[in-house]
Scaffold this motif. Structure first.
Motif, mmCIF file in Angstrom:
data_model
loop_
_atom_site.group_PDB
_atom_site.id
_atom_site.type_symbol
_atom_site.label_atom_id
_atom_site.label_comp_id
_atom_site.label_asym_id
_atom_site.label_seq_id
_atom_site.Cartn_x
_atom_site.Cartn_y
_atom_site.Cartn_z
ATOM 1 N N VAL A 1 21.823 -5.668 -56.858
ATOM 2 C CA VAL A 1 20.789 -5.855 -55.834
ATOM 3 C C VAL A 1 21.381 -5.567 -54.446
ATOM 4 C CG1 VAL A 1 19.244 -7.533 -54.735
ATOM 5 C CG2 VAL A 1 19.474 -7.494 -57.231
ATOM 6 N N VAL A 2 22.591 -6.027 -54.196
ATOM 7 C CA VAL A 2 23.270 -5.739 -52.922
ATOM 8 C C VAL A 2 23.400 -4.232 -52.737
ATOM 9 C CG1 VAL A 2 25.486 -5.902 -51.698
ATOM 10 C CG2 VAL A 2 24.476 -7.951 -52.724
ATOM 11 N N ASN A 3 23.763 -3.518 -53.788
ATOM 12 C CA ASN A 3 23.854 -2.053 -53.692
ATOM 13 C C ASN A 3 22.512 -1.435 -53.327
ATOM 14 O OD1 ASN A 3 26.583 -1.962 -54.304
ATOM 15 N ND2 ASN A 3 26.244 -1.583 -56.472
ATOM 16 N N ASP A 4 21.441 -1.901 -53.966
ATOM 17 C CA ASP A 4 20.110 -1.379 -53.637
ATOM 18 C C ASP A 4 19.778 -1.632 -52.170
ATOM 19 O OD1 ASP A 4 19.747 -0.532 -56.244
ATOM 20 O OD2 ASP A 4 18.477 -2.234 -56.816
ATOM 21 N N TRP A 5 20.105 -2.816 -51.678
ATOM 22 C CA TRP A 5 19.848 -3.161 -50.280
ATOM 23 C C TRP A 5 20.672 -2.268 -49.349
ATOM 24 C CZ3 TRP A 5 16.352 -5.963 -47.729
ATOM 25 C CH2 TRP A 5 16.609 -6.327 -46.407
ATOM 26 N N ASN A 6 21.954 -2.146 -49.646
ATOM 27 C CA ASN A 6 22.849 -1.393 -48.764
ATOM 28 C C ASN A 6 22.511 0.090 -48.696
ATOM 29 O OD1 ASN A 6 24.252 -3.699 -48.095
ATOM 30 N ND2 ASN A 6 25.941 -3.303 -49.487
ATOM 31 N N PHE A 7 21.963 0.642 -49.759
ATOM 32 C CA PHE A 7 21.645 2.065 -49.784
ATOM 33 C C PHE A 7 20.163 2.345 -49.563
ATOM 34 C CE2 PHE A 7 25.672 1.863 -52.099
ATOM 35 C CZ PHE A 7 26.413 2.732 -51.300
ATOM 36 N N PRO B 1 16.983 3.498 -47.816
ATOM 37 C CA PRO B 1 16.868 4.493 -46.734
ATOM 38 C C PRO B 1 16.310 3.944 -45.418
ATOM 39 C CG PRO B 1 15.249 4.916 -48.464
ATOM 40 C CD PRO B 1 16.146 3.839 -48.966
ATOM 41 N N SER B 2 15.643 2.794 -45.439
ATOM 42 C CA SER B 2 15.101 2.231 -44.201
ATOM 43 C C SER B 2 16.141 1.463 -43.394
ATOM 44 C CB SER B 2 13.942 1.280 -44.502
ATOM 45 O OG SER B 2 12.877 1.973 -45.077
ATOM 46 N N LEU B 3 17.286 1.173 -43.989
ATOM 47 C CA LEU B 3 18.258 0.301 -43.332
ATOM 48 C C LEU B 3 19.427 1.087 -42.758
ATOM 49 C CD1 LEU B 3 18.259 -2.571 -45.947
ATOM 50 C CD2 LEU B 3 17.042 -2.489 -43.773
ATOM 51 N N GLU B 4 19.993 0.536 -41.720
ATOM 52 C CA GLU B 4 21.152 1.130 -41.066
ATOM 53 C C GLU B 4 22.423 0.490 -41.613
ATOM 54 O OE1 GLU B 4 20.823 3.586 -38.839
ATOM 55 O OE2 GLU B 4 18.639 3.495 -38.968
ATOM 56 N N LYS B 5 23.551 1.081 -41.302
ATOM 57 C CA LYS B 5 24.833 0.564 -41.791
ATOM 58 C C LYS B 5 25.067 -0.873 -41.348
ATOM 59 C CE LYS B 5 29.653 1.725 -42.339
ATOM 60 N NZ LYS B 5 29.713 1.456 -43.753
ATOM 61 N N GLN B 6 24.658 -1.226 -40.131
ATOM 62 C CA GLN B 6 24.882 -2.591 -39.640
ATOM 63 C C GLN B 6 24.066 -3.629 -40.411
ATOM 64 O OE1 GLN B 6 23.477 -0.211 -37.668
ATOM 65 N NE2 GLN B 6 21.607 -1.001 -36.744
ATOM 66 N N GLY C 1 8.233 -3.949 -60.724
ATOM 67 C CA GLY C 1 7.289 -3.716 -59.631
ATOM 68 C C GLY C 1 7.434 -4.749 -58.531
ATOM 69 N N ALA C 2 7.580 -6.012 -58.918
ATOM 70 C CA ALA C 2 7.730 -7.077 -57.921
ATOM 71 C C ALA C 2 9.028 -6.907 -57.132
ATOM 72 C CB ALA C 2 7.699 -8.444 -58.604
ATOM 73 N N TYR C 3 10.088 -6.477 -57.818
ATOM 74 C CA TYR C 3 11.374 -6.283 -57.135
ATOM 75 C C TYR C 3 11.283 -5.179 -56.090
ATOM 76 C CZ TYR C 3 16.154 -4.744 -56.319
ATOM 77 O OH TYR C 3 17.336 -4.342 -55.724
ATOM 78 N N TYR C 4 10.769 -4.025 -56.483
ATOM 79 C CA TYR C 4 10.721 -2.916 -55.525
ATOM 80 C C TYR C 4 9.741 -3.187 -54.392
ATOM 81 C CZ TYR C 4 14.018 -0.389 -58.302
ATOM 82 O OH TYR C 4 15.174 -0.030 -58.955
ATOM 83 N N GLN C 5 8.695 -3.931 -54.656
ATOM 84 C CA GLN C 5 7.792 -4.312 -53.572
ATOM 85 C C GLN C 5 8.517 -5.227 -52.589
ATOM 86 O OE1 GLN C 5 4.339 -6.586 -54.702
ATOM 87 N NE2 GLN C 5 3.341 -6.249 -52.745
ATOM 88 N N ALA C 6 9.257 -6.224 -53.093
ATOM 89 C CA ALA C 6 9.996 -7.137 -52.217
ATOM 90 C C ALA C 6 11.096 -6.396 -51.469
ATOM 91 C CB ALA C 6 10.598 -8.285 -53.040
ATOM 92 N N LEU C 7 11.847 -5.550 -52.169
ATOM 93 C CA LEU C 7 12.934 -4.795 -51.541
ATOM 94 C C LEU C 7 12.401 -3.926 -50.408
ATOM 95 C CD1 LEU C 7 15.936 -3.811 -51.580
ATOM 96 C CD2 LEU C 7 15.182 -2.062 -53.207
ATOM 97 N N ASN C 8 11.361 -3.179 -50.668
ATOM 98 C CA ASN C 8 10.825 -2.271 -49.660
ATOM 99 C C ASN C 8 10.183 -3.013 -48.494
ATOM 100 O OD1 ASN C 8 11.677 0.072 -50.981
ATOM 101 N ND2 ASN C 8 9.859 0.096 -52.256
ATOM 102 N N SER C 9 9.454 -4.076 -48.770
ATOM 103 C CA SER C 9 8.793 -4.789 -47.667
ATOM 104 C C SER C 9 9.812 -5.525 -46.801
ATOM 105 C CB SER C 9 7.714 -5.740 -48.175
ATOM 106 O OG SER C 9 8.268 -6.757 -48.963
ATOM 107 N N GLU C 10 10.837 -6.124 -47.405
ATOM 108 C CA GLU C 10 11.856 -6.817 -46.607
ATOM 109 C C GLU C 10 12.716 -5.832 -45.824
ATOM 110 O OE1 GLU C 10 12.193 -10.155 -46.067
ATOM 111 O OE2 GLU C 10 10.335 -10.356 -47.196
ATOM 112 N N THR D 1 11.786 -2.580 -38.748
ATOM 113 C CA THR D 1 10.836 -2.665 -37.635
ATOM 114 C C THR D 1 11.086 -3.874 -36.741
ATOM 115 O OG1 THR D 1 9.234 -3.924 -38.937
ATOM 116 C CG2 THR D 1 9.024 -1.508 -38.947
ATOM 117 N N GLY D 2 12.111 -4.641 -37.033
ATOM 118 C CA GLY D 2 12.378 -5.835 -36.236
ATOM 119 C C GLY D 2 11.371 -6.943 -36.479
ATOM 120 N N GLY D 3 10.742 -6.941 -37.631
ATOM 121 C CA GLY D 3 9.784 -7.987 -37.971
ATOM 122 C C GLY D 3 8.364 -7.710 -37.504
#
Length: 129
Positions: free
Chosen positions: A46-52, A54-59, A101-110, A116-118
């Motif tokens: 899950v950490v790998n999915d978060w880190n890679f 495309p919406s997120l920056e390295k920081q 489906g629930a995982y990818y929805q949560a991952l993408n929305s978070e 977008t800074g919330g």
């Protein structure tokens, strides 16, 4: 997700217990040994999915878990849904499509919230080169 614990992300052990209770397999309080190691591997996937994402920056990247007693700056809802999805896949369960489906929805929305800074802005498709 666990405001009764603290305002920061929950320890992995807590989220593992919640995932097992939600899945309906057995008591989350009984997670030890090999089962805990398996969920540690799932959490790092899950950490790998978060880190890679495309919406997120390295920081925005998060370090991998080393112990189930650690917390990471990863939204609990993403971690919980990811653990459920990986566990359902490992069990070859018919619940897998639901949890996927629930995982990818949560991952993408978070990830979108972080990006977008919330702010509640519409998702706009961009070509990434």
């Amino acid at each position: 997700m666990n405001p009764h614990i603290k305002d920061t992300p929950s320890p992995l052990r807590t989220v593992i217990g919640q995932a097992l209770r939600r899945y309906g397999d057995f008591s989350g309080a009984s997670v030890q040994g090999e089962a805990a190691s398996m969920f540690l591997e799932f959490a790092n996937a899950v950490v790998n999915d978060w880190n890679f994402h495309p919406s997120l920056e390295k920081q925005d990247s998060v370090e991998h878990y080393v112990s189930v007693d650690e917390s990471r700056a990863l939204p609990d809802v993403v971690l919980l849904q990811g653990l459920l999805m990986h566990y359902a896949a490992q069990q070859a369960s018919q619940k897998f499509p639901l949890y996927q489906g629930a995982y990818y929805q949560a991952l993408n929305s978070e990830a979108h919230k972080v990006w977008t800074g919330g702010r509640n802005t519409p998702i706009v498709m961009q070509v990434i080169r």
